[in-house]
Structures are given as C-alpha cells and as structure tokens.
Motif scaffolding. Structure first.
Motif, PDB file in Angstrom:
ATOM      1  N   GLN A  62       0.848  -1.181   0.000  1.00  0.00           N
ATOM      2  CA  GLN A  62       0.000   0.000   0.000  1.00  0.00           C
ATOM      3  C   GLN A  62       0.890   1.239   0.000  1.00  0.00           C
ATOM      4  O   GLN A  62       1.779   1.383   0.837  1.00  0.00           O
ATOM      5  N   LYS A  63       0.667   2.123  -0.954  1.00  0.00           N
ATOM      6  CA  LYS A  63       1.513   3.309  -1.076  1.00  0.00           C
ATOM      7  C   LYS A  63       1.135   4.322   0.002  1.00  0.00           C
ATOM      8  O   LYS A  63      -0.008   4.769   0.059  1.00  0.00           O
ATOM      9  N   TRP A  64       2.118   4.661   0.852  1.00  0.00           N
ATOM     10  CA  TRP A  64       1.841   5.646   1.897  1.00  0.00           C
ATOM     11  C   TRP A  64       2.758   6.872   1.803  1.00  0.00           C
ATOM     12  O   TRP A  64       2.565   7.857   2.510  1.00  0.00           O
ATOM     13  N   MET A  65       3.755   6.804   0.905  1.00  0.00           N
ATOM     14  CA  MET A  65       4.585   7.978   0.639  1.00  0.00           C
ATOM     15  C   MET A  65       5.316   7.748  -0.670  1.00  0.00           C
ATOM     16  O   MET A  65       5.457   6.615  -1.129  1.00  0.00           O
ATOM     17  N   ARG A  66       5.774   8.838  -1.290  1.00  0.00           N
ATOM     18  CA  ARG A  66       6.546   8.709  -2.517  1.00  0.00           C
ATOM     19  C   ARG A  66       7.836   7.961  -2.219  1.00  0.00           C
ATOM     20  O   ARG A  66       8.503   8.227  -1.229  1.00  0.00           O
ATOM     21  N   GLY A  67       8.173   6.996  -3.085  1.00  0.00           N
ATOM     22  CA  GLY A  67       9.338   6.157  -2.841  1.00  0.00           C
ATOM     23  C   GLY A  67       8.980   4.823  -2.222  1.00  0.00           C
ATOM     24  O   GLY A  67       9.840   4.003  -1.952  1.00  0.00           O
ATOM     25  N   LYS A  68       7.674   4.616  -1.968  1.00  0.00           N
ATOM     26  CA  LYS A  68       7.246   3.372  -1.320  1.00  0.00           C
ATOM     27  C   LYS A  68       6.145   2.668  -2.116  1.00  0.00           C
ATOM     28  O   LYS A  68       5.416   1.865  -1.572  1.00  0.00           O
ATOM     29  N   GLY A  69       6.024   2.986  -3.424  1.00  0.00           N
ATOM     30  CA  GLY A  69       4.873   2.499  -4.146  1.00  0.00           C
ATOM     31  C   GLY A  69       5.129   1.541  -5.275  1.00  0.00           C
ATOM     32  O   GLY A  69       4.227   1.263  -6.049  1.00  0.00           O
ATOM     33  N   GLN A  70       6.373   1.037  -5.411  1.00  0.00           N
ATOM     34  CA  GLN A  70       6.634   0.210  -6.583  1.00  0.00           C
ATOM     35  C   GLN A  70       6.094  -1.211  -6.420  1.00  0.00           C
ATOM     36  O   GLN A  70       6.012  -1.724  -5.306  1.00  0.00           O
ATOM     37  N   ILE A  71       5.716  -1.812  -7.554  1.00  0.00           N
ATOM     38  CA  ILE A  71       5.388  -3.233  -7.587  1.00  0.00           C
ATOM     39  C   ILE A  71       6.694  -4.008  -7.660  1.00  0.00           C
ATOM     40  O   ILE A  71       7.606  -3.640  -8.389  1.00  0.00           O
ATOM     41  N   THR A  72       6.794  -5.078  -6.897  1.00  0.00           N
ATOM     42  CA  THR A  72       8.006  -5.893  -6.874  1.00  0.00           C
ATOM     43  C   THR A  72       7.674  -7.321  -7.259  1.00  0.00           C
ATOM     44  O   THR A  72       6.733  -7.914  -6.715  1.00  0.00           O
ATOM     45  N   ILE A  73       8.438  -7.867  -8.204  1.00  0.00           N
ATOM     46  CA  ILE A  73       8.305  -9.260  -8.625  1.00  0.00           C
ATOM     47  C   ILE A  73       9.652  -9.933  -8.379  1.00  0.00           C
ATOM     48  O   ILE A  73      10.683  -9.441  -8.823  1.00  0.00           O
ATOM     49  N   GLN A  74       9.638 -11.040  -7.640  1.00  0.00           N
ATOM     50  CA  GLN A  74      10.879 -11.756  -7.332  1.00  0.00           C
ATOM     51  C   GLN A  74      10.810 -13.153  -7.930  1.00  0.00           C
ATOM     52  O   GLN A  74       9.854 -13.894  -7.689  1.00  0.00           O
ATOM     53  N   CYS A 137      10.276   6.066  -7.139  1.00  0.00           N
ATOM     54  CA  CYS A 137      11.697   5.755  -6.957  1.00  0.00           C
ATOM     55  C   CYS A 137      11.816   4.661  -5.908  1.00  0.00           C
ATOM     56  O   CYS A 137      10.832   4.169  -5.378  1.00  0.00           O
ATOM     57  N   ILE A 138      13.052   4.308  -5.613  1.00  0.00           N
ATOM     58  CA  ILE A 138      13.337   3.364  -4.539  1.00  0.00           C
ATOM     59  C   ILE A 138      14.213   4.092  -3.535  1.00  0.00           C
ATOM     60  O   ILE A 138      14.988   4.985  -3.899  1.00  0.00           O
ATOM     61  N   LEU A 139      14.066   3.790  -2.265  1.00  0.00           N
ATOM     62  CA  LEU A 139      14.813   4.499  -1.229  1.00  0.00           C
ATOM     63  C   LEU A 139      16.303   4.170  -1.311  1.00  0.00           C
ATOM     64  O   LEU A 139      16.691   3.089  -1.774  1.00  0.00           O
ATOM     65  N   PRO A 140      17.177   5.083  -0.878  1.00  0.00           N
ATOM     66  CA  PRO A 140      18.631   4.842  -0.927  1.00  0.00           C
ATOM     67  C   PRO A 140      19.012   3.581  -0.157  1.00  0.00           C
ATOM     68  O   PRO A 140      18.524   3.341   0.950  1.00  0.00           O
ATOM     69  N   HIS A 141      19.892   2.792  -0.758  1.00  0.00           N
ATOM     70  CA  HIS A 141      20.300   1.540  -0.127  1.00  0.00           C
ATOM     71  C   HIS A 141      21.616   1.064  -0.739  1.00  0.00           C
ATOM     72  O   HIS A 141      22.065   1.570  -1.762  1.00  0.00           O
ATOM     73  N   ILE A 142      22.218   0.096  -0.092  1.00  0.00           N
ATOM     74  CA  ILE A 142      23.347  -0.652  -0.643  1.00  0.00           C
ATOM     75  C   ILE A 142      22.815  -2.028  -1.004  1.00  0.00           C
ATOM     76  O   ILE A 142      22.010  -2.612  -0.270  1.00  0.00           O
ATOM     77  N   ASN A 143      23.230  -2.539  -2.144  1.00  0.00           N
ATOM     78  CA  ASN A 143      22.704  -3.832  -2.596  1.00  0.00           C
ATOM     79  C   ASN A 143      22.963  -4.918  -1.560  1.00  0.00           C
ATOM     80  O   ASN A 143      23.973  -4.921  -0.865  1.00  0.00           O
ATOM     81  N   GLY A 172      13.066  15.342   0.932  1.00  0.00           N
ATOM     82  CA  GLY A 172      11.614  15.375   0.865  1.00  0.00           C
ATOM     83  C   GLY A 172      11.111  14.033   0.404  1.00  0.00           C
ATOM     84  O   GLY A 172      11.909  13.142   0.064  1.00  0.00           O
ATOM     85  N   PRO A 173       9.795  13.812   0.404  1.00  0.00           N
ATOM     86  CA  PRO A 173       9.256  12.521  -0.057  1.00  0.00           C
ATOM     87  C   PRO A 173       9.702  12.207  -1.485  1.00  0.00           C
ATOM     88  O   PRO A 173       9.348  12.903  -2.428  1.00  0.00           O
ATOM     89  N   GLY A 174      10.513  11.178  -1.631  1.00  0.00           N
ATOM     90  CA  GLY A 174      10.996  10.779  -2.951  1.00  0.00           C
ATOM     91  C   GLY A 174      12.038  11.698  -3.541  1.00  0.00           C
ATOM     92  O   GLY A 174      12.357  11.581  -4.724  1.00  0.00           O
ATOM     93  N   GLU A 175      12.619  12.599  -2.746  1.00  0.00           N
ATOM     94  CA  GLU A 175      13.638  13.527  -3.223  1.00  0.00           C
ATOM     95  C   GLU A 175      14.897  13.386  -2.366  1.00  0.00           C
ATOM     96  O   GLU A 175      14.821  13.404  -1.136  1.00  0.00           O
ATOM     97  N   PHE A 176      16.053  13.292  -3.055  1.00  0.00           N
ATOM     98  CA  PHE A 176      17.290  12.959  -2.368  1.00  0.00           C
ATOM     99  C   PHE A 176      18.446  13.803  -2.888  1.00  0.00           C
ATOM    100  O   PHE A 176      18.394  14.336  -3.991  1.00  0.00           O
ATOM    101  N   ARG A 177      19.498  13.898  -2.074  1.00  0.00           N
ATOM    102  CA  ARG A 177      20.710  14.611  -2.470  1.00  0.00           C
ATOM    103  C   ARG A 177      21.899  13.688  -2.213  1.00  0.00           C
ATOM    104  O   ARG A 177      22.088  13.200  -1.109  1.00  0.00           O
ATOM    105  N   GLY A 178      22.696  13.441  -3.270  1.00  0.00           N
ATOM    106  CA  GLY A 178      23.876  12.594  -3.148  1.00  0.00           C
ATOM    107  C   GLY A 178      25.071  13.240  -3.798  1.00  0.00           C
ATOM    108  O   GLY A 178      25.062  14.441  -4.109  1.00  0.00           O
TER     109      GLY A 178
END
Length: 202
Positions: A62-74, A137-143, A172-178
């Motif tokens: 369930q999408k509750w913020m930008r960056g948390k709404g993608q469909i995932t297939i494994q 988008c997807i949240l910042p992470h290391i593989n 911000g929601p779905g916005e990042f600085r790197g």
C-alpha cells in the motif's frame, strides 16, 4: 559501449574512488529486445495481479509515501527486505518459494555473459523486477550482501538518473541529495561491484 566512473571521497583519512567497479553498458538491447522483455514482464505482472503466481513472487505494498509504491516481482529466490511479522530478518529466505526465472530473463542473461558484461562464472539464477509509476523511486540503499556480486540492473521503458554517494540525504518525499548522478538510458545495463556496490548507496 562501456563507461566507467570515478568520484573520490575521504574515508578514514584516505581518498577512495567510491564508484570503482561501476560499469554502464549501452547498445546491449534493441527496441525489439525491449518489447519482447516487456511483454514477458507484463505477463508476469498480470498473473501476479490476479493471484496466479506463488504468494511471495508478486507484491504491491500500500503506497503511503513517494518512494514506497513500486510493484516488486521476485523470481528464483525470495528476499525479505525488512524484518517481517514472523520475526524473519532481512535477507534471502531459503524456504520461501517463488516462481522460477522466466525463459526471457534467462535469454538476456545469456547475452550479457556472451558479451562479457557478466563473467562466465557468474550466471544469475534470480532477479527482482521493480515497476515504478511516474516520478516513483526506490529508497537509498546498498545492494543486498546476500547476493553474489556483480549485481546487475537494467532499465526499460524510460530513461532516468541514478543517484549515488556514501551518504544520500532525504530532502523530501521521494527527493534525495547525493554525490553523483548518472543518467541511465533506456535498455542500459549498470553493473555494480567493488566499491560501487559495497560502499556506495544508490
């Protein structure tokens, strides 16, 4: 065409190329290849939506913020992204079954091995397909360290930028600085290994 990258940051008093091991390959797949691969992905998506896949293969949180709404297939194995309600830690859950790799995914893996984009002693047997809405988008992470490197990601349907850095700030929601932003063209293949996979978030 293959591109490699450099960007140095200070780590414990030493300047380290945090992008060492990153390779961007273009010209690997044609528009015809892309259509065939997307037909495969959309077929899996449709089956997942109506419940025709193994339970853990398809998820749409369930999408509750930008960056948390993608469909995932494994496919191939199930990766638990966070500690779940049963107390299972994040990582590969070896006793949770998902659907196997589709033949079309196996075909593109063989091409990448044949073209020396992936080493011949590294034949992936699992994949994660993320389907994003526009501006998602997807949240910042290391593989995930449970997976053998190199790690490979392929972009389809639209070009986008990947943001990288030792630290990636959420502004911000779905916005990042790197530190670095690399454009990923349609059908481009990004290989992550070395510092680019183990030290650097994206």
């Amino acid at each position: 065409m293959k591109l490699e990258f450099e960007f140095y940051e200070e780590i414990r008093g030493n300047f380290v190329n945090i992008l060492e091991g990153l390779e961007l390959h273009t010209g690997v797949f044609s528009e015809r290849d892309e259509r065939r691969i997307l037909d495969c992905v959309f077929d899996i998506w449709d089956k997942g939506f109506v419940g025709l896949l193994m339970k853990k293969t398809y998820s749409k949180p369930q999408k509750w913020m930008r960056g948390k709404g993608q469909i995932t297939i494994q496919c191939g194995c199930y990766y638990n992204f966070a500690k779940d309600r049963l107390g299972n830690p994040s990582g590969i859950l070896r006793y949770d079954e998902v659907d196997p790799l589709p033949s079309e995914i196996k075909r593109i893996i063989k091409r990448m091995v044949r073209w020396s984009i992936l080493p011949a002693n590294y034949i992936p047997n699992s994949c994660i397909i993320n389907i994003y809405e526009e501006k998602e988008c997807i949240l910042p992470h290391i593989n995930y360290h449970d997976f053998v490197k190199p790690f490979c990601t392929i972009s389809f349907m639209s070009k986008s930028n990947i943001l990288l850095g030792r630290e990636i700030d959420i502004v911000g929601p779905g916005e990042f600085r790197g530190s670095v932003e690399i454009p990923l063209l349609v059908c481009s293949v990004l290989i992550l290994k070395g510092n680019g996979a183990d030290l650097t978030k994206h």
